[in-house]
Design a protein around this motif. Sequence first.
Motif, PDB file in Angstrom:
ATOM      1  N   GLY A 210     -18.714 -27.111 -49.595  1.00 15.62           N
ATOM      2  CA  GLY A 210     -18.785 -28.320 -48.782  1.00 15.62           C
ATOM      3  C   GLY A 210     -18.892 -28.523 -47.184  1.00 15.62           C
ATOM      4  O   GLY A 210     -19.727 -28.077 -46.905  1.00 15.62           O
ATOM      5  N   ALA A 211     -17.866 -28.788 -46.724  1.00 11.99           N
ATOM      6  CA  ALA A 211     -17.894 -28.965 -45.447  1.00 11.99           C
ATOM      7  C   ALA A 211     -17.345 -27.818 -44.550  1.00 11.99           C
ATOM      8  O   ALA A 211     -17.656 -27.681 -43.541  1.00 11.99           O
ATOM      9  CB  ALA A 211     -16.680 -30.167 -44.866  1.00 11.99           C
ATOM     10  N   GLY A 212     -17.051 -26.856 -45.502  1.00  7.33           N
ATOM     11  CA  GLY A 212     -16.532 -25.517 -44.848  1.00  7.33           C
ATOM     12  C   GLY A 212     -17.498 -24.283 -45.260  1.00  7.33           C
ATOM     13  O   GLY A 212     -18.372 -24.552 -45.767  1.00  7.33           O
TER      14      GLY A 212
END
Length: 140
Positions: free
Chosen positions: A88-90
Motif C-alpha cells: 500500500g502506502a508503506g
Amino acid sequence: MIRKAKAAWRGTGKDGSGDLTTDSGVLSTTPYSFKTRFQGEKGTNPEELIAAAHAGCFTMALAFQLQTAGFTPTSLSTEAAISLDQDGAGFKITKSALTLVAEVPNLDQATFDKLAEAAEKGCPVSRLLNAEITLDKTLK
C-alpha cells in the motif's frame, strides 16, 4: 530475559538520520538513515539487523537440535535474506530466506532435514516474524 536497544533520530524521514545503540555496546551510535535503508549508503538498517538476528537465532537453534540428537557440527553457516516490499502506502517485510551450509560428521540427509526444519520452526525469531520463511539447506 529482556534485551534492549535504542534508536535516536534527527530530521525528516527522508533527509534525516539516526543511530542505534544496544545495551551490550555491540551497536554504539551506529548510523542509519533513508540512504542506508534504501540507497545502499554505508550504515545499517532495520532489515539488515533482522537478517542478522534471524541467521544467528536459527543457527544457534540448529546447533542445539544437533547436540540433542548426538551430533557435533564442524561448521554451520547461515545467510538470511530479508525482503522489504511495498505494501500500500508503506512497506512490509514479506520474506526471510535462510540459506544454510552445514558440515556435520556422520549425519544422514533425512536426519539433517528433520533437525534443520525443527530449528527453523522453533527459533524465536522465526516465531516472531509475520512473513514467509524459506530454508534452503545443504549438508556437506
